[in-house]
Design a protein around this motif. Structure first.
Motif, short mmCIF file in Angstrom:
data_model
loop_
_atom_site.label_atom_id
_atom_site.label_comp_id
_atom_site.label_asym_id
_atom_site.label_seq_id
_atom_site.Cartn_x
_atom_site.Cartn_y
_atom_site.Cartn_z
N UNK A 126 61.48 -3.01 -27.11
CA UNK A 126 60.14 -2.70 -27.62
C UNK A 126 59.92 -3.46 -28.93
N UNK A 127 58.67 -3.82 -29.17
CA UNK A 127 58.28 -4.43 -30.44
C UNK A 127 57.57 -3.35 -31.24
N UNK A 128 57.99 -3.11 -32.47
CA UNK A 128 57.36 -2.03 -33.24
C UNK A 128 55.91 -2.37 -33.60
N UNK A 129 55.10 -1.35 -33.65
CA UNK A 129 53.72 -1.52 -34.13
C UNK A 129 53.78 -1.82 -35.62
N UNK A 130 52.68 -2.30 -36.16
CA UNK A 130 52.60 -2.56 -37.60
C UNK A 130 52.87 -1.27 -38.37
N UNK A 131 52.32 -0.16 -37.88
CA UNK A 131 52.51 1.12 -38.55
C UNK A 131 53.98 1.55 -38.51
#
Length: 105
Positions: free
Chosen positions: A40-45
């Protein structure tokens, strides 16, 4: 960019478990595992929350998680040295200023 790699490096350097990091960042432990494994790629938040929980700037996570193609004009060796030096500096600074929040550093 492999943010999970950068997060894993900082987390390990600080001696924090995935479970503890998840709690500190207000995220699910399974999500941390997926980010660190590259699934998974983390969201900006989420990335911002993780950086705050790890007490490092987001750009350090990005640098430590950089792939060769992300480092235009900089050798991988220099980027790794820079990332390690920045992380050591942050840990030394935290230790010198009494980083006594239960985490290593």
């Amino acid at each position: 960019m492999n943010y999970g790699k950068g997060i894993r490096i900082v987390r390990a350097a600080r001696g924090i478990s995935q479970k503890d990091l998840a709690a500190m960042a207000g995220l699910n432990g399974n999500y941390i595992s997926l980010i660190e494994s590259g699934s998974r790629v983390p969201s900006v938040e989420a990335l911002d929350s993780l950086a705050k929980a790890l007490s490092v700037p987001v750009y350090l996570i990005a640098l430590l998680g950089s792939n060769p193609e992300d480092l235009k004009g900089m050798s991988v060796e220099n980027a790794e040295r820079l990332g390690k030096a920045l992380l050591e500096t942050l840990i030394d600074h935290e230790q010198a200023n009494g980083g006594s929040d239960g985490r290593r550093g």
